[in-house]
Enzyme design. Structure first.
Site, PDB file in Angstrom:
ATOM      1  N   ASP A  65      -7.465 -11.331  -9.064  1.00  0.00           N
ATOM      2  CA  ASP A  65      -6.969 -12.671  -9.381  1.00  0.00           C
ATOM      3  C   ASP A  65      -5.517 -12.545  -9.820  1.00  0.00           C
ATOM      4  O   ASP A  65      -5.000 -11.431  -9.978  1.00  0.00           O
ATOM      5  CB  ASP A  65      -7.836 -13.368 -10.443  1.00  0.00           C
ATOM      6  CG  ASP A  65      -7.809 -12.690 -11.805  1.00  0.00           C
ATOM      7  OD1 ASP A  65      -7.458 -11.489 -11.874  1.00  0.00           O
ATOM      8  OD2 ASP A  65      -8.147 -13.349 -12.798  1.00  0.00           O
ATOM      9  N   TYR A  67      -1.845 -12.474 -11.800  1.00  0.00           N
ATOM     10  CA  TYR A  67      -1.386 -12.058 -13.126  1.00  0.00           C
ATOM     11  C   TYR A  67      -1.493 -13.248 -14.083  1.00  0.00           C
ATOM     12  O   TYR A  67      -1.235 -14.381 -13.700  1.00  0.00           O
ATOM     13  CB  TYR A  67       0.061 -11.589 -13.067  1.00  0.00           C
ATOM     14  CG  TYR A  67       0.300 -10.357 -12.216  1.00  0.00           C
ATOM     15  CD1 TYR A  67      -0.221  -9.112 -12.576  1.00  0.00           C
ATOM     16  CD2 TYR A  67       1.068 -10.424 -11.058  1.00  0.00           C
ATOM     17  CE1 TYR A  67       0.017  -7.979 -11.809  1.00  0.00           C
ATOM     18  CE2 TYR A  67       1.318  -9.297 -10.276  1.00  0.00           C
ATOM     19  CZ  TYR A  67       0.791  -8.082 -10.662  1.00  0.00           C
ATOM     20  OH  TYR A  67       1.025  -6.970  -9.901  1.00  0.00           O
ATOM     21  N   PHE A  78      -0.611  -8.787  -6.266  1.00  0.00           N
ATOM     22  CA  PHE A  78       0.203  -7.682  -6.787  1.00  0.00           C
ATOM     23  C   PHE A  78       1.699  -8.009  -6.871  1.00  0.00           C
ATOM     24  O   PHE A  78       2.473  -7.235  -7.432  1.00  0.00           O
ATOM     25  CB  PHE A  78      -0.013  -6.395  -5.974  1.00  0.00           C
ATOM     26  CG  PHE A  78      -1.418  -5.868  -6.070  1.00  0.00           C
ATOM     27  CD1 PHE A  78      -1.833  -5.174  -7.196  1.00  0.00           C
ATOM     28  CD2 PHE A  78      -2.327  -6.081  -5.048  1.00  0.00           C
ATOM     29  CE1 PHE A  78      -3.141  -4.696  -7.288  1.00  0.00           C
ATOM     30  CE2 PHE A  78      -3.631  -5.611  -5.136  1.00  0.00           C
ATOM     31  CZ  PHE A  78      -4.038  -4.918  -6.259  1.00  0.00           C
ATOM     32  N   HIS A 186      -8.228   1.956  -7.922  1.00  0.00           N
ATOM     33  CA  HIS A 186      -7.252   0.889  -8.181  1.00  0.00           C
ATOM     34  C   HIS A 186      -5.956   1.500  -8.731  1.00  0.00           C
ATOM     35  O   HIS A 186      -5.982   2.528  -9.414  1.00  0.00           O
ATOM     36  CB  HIS A 186      -7.839  -0.099  -9.197  1.00  0.00           C
ATOM     37  CG  HIS A 186      -7.110  -1.394  -9.287  1.00  0.00           C
ATOM     38  ND1 HIS A 186      -5.986  -1.560 -10.077  1.00  0.00           N
ATOM     39  CD2 HIS A 186      -7.327  -2.582  -8.682  1.00  0.00           C
ATOM     40  CE1 HIS A 186      -5.561  -2.804  -9.949  1.00  0.00           C
ATOM     41  NE2 HIS A 186      -6.350  -3.447  -9.120  1.00  0.00           N
TER      42      HIS A 186
END
Length: 231
Positions: A65, A67, A78, A186
């Protein structure tokens, strides 16, 4: 047909946009935006889809989701707005990018240059409350984004880059005979040293694209972002 995006995604996502569940999500979001700080701003919710049409999508980089701090989210997974301090995950992505394909490091975190080449920078959930990561999970966005993943998978010829357990939960939606999946840990500081660094996702993606008869991505980001390039 609702024209929320302005390209071929409107038709692809029409079943989701016209569903009762989406109407409930829309009502929920109207209340959320009216009473709380929600990111990104409402004009950037669909930026990823607007920048990278269904027909042009060659790669999907799937995030969880947006920031959840001010000045960061811009509707692309990102990515952050120019002038914003780089988040730790993006710093790690840039380190791997340099180690993998020799990209020259940049000081901004604006990833539109990837989107312009067919990289769909998609979050599974497209909005988030200030300071509350995953605060809008389960409210209805998954209906839309799962539809997008399934449509791309059915079309085929797409490379899905899935970092971390959350993104990898979407693998059952992907036809592995018609598409390529690149997965690793990740890039978050909590997990980057446990399988993200050294995973070479960018060169592996380009090799998969070449194998499918597609043009590889130029992962080198511009050293500076011109104001006219900001979506």
């Amino acid at each position: 047909m609702k024209k929320l995006i302005g390209n071929d995604w409107d038709k692809i996502l029409a079943p989701a946009f016209e569903s009762e569940q989406y109407q409930q999500l829309h009502s929920f979001l109207r209340q959320e935006y009216a009473t709380k700080r929600i990111f990104p701003d409402m004009y950037h919710i669909f930026t990823a889809f607007k920048l990278t049409s269904f027909a042009d999508t060659k790669v999907v980089i799937l995030g969880q989701d947006p920031y959840h701090n001010p000045g960061q989210a811009n509707g692309m997974s990102f990515s952050v707005m120019p002038g914003t301090k780089l988040p730790p995950s993006l710093i790690n992505i840039y380190q791997e990018l340099t180690d993998d394909v020799g990209a020259v490091p940049v000081k901004h975190g604006y990833l539109k240059a990837w989107a312009d080449q067919g990289v769909l920078l998609l979050n599974a959930v497209l909005t988030v409350p200030y300071g509350h990561a995953n605060g809008h999970q389960g409210k209805g966005w998954e209906l839309v984004t799962d539809q997008a993943i399934k449509a791309l998978s059915h079309r085929g010829g797409v490379v899905f880059i899935l970092w971390g357990a959350f993104a990898q939960k979407k693998i059952p939606l992907i036809d592995l005979q018609k598409n390529a999946v690149i997965k690793s840990a990740h890039p978050s500081p909590l997990s980057a040293n446990h399988g993200f660094f050294g995973s070479r996702p960018f060169s592996r993606c380009n090799q998969a694209l070449v194998n499918m008869g597609e043009t590889p991505i130029d992962w080198q980001l511009p050293l500076q972002v011109n104001p006219e390039d900001i979506a």
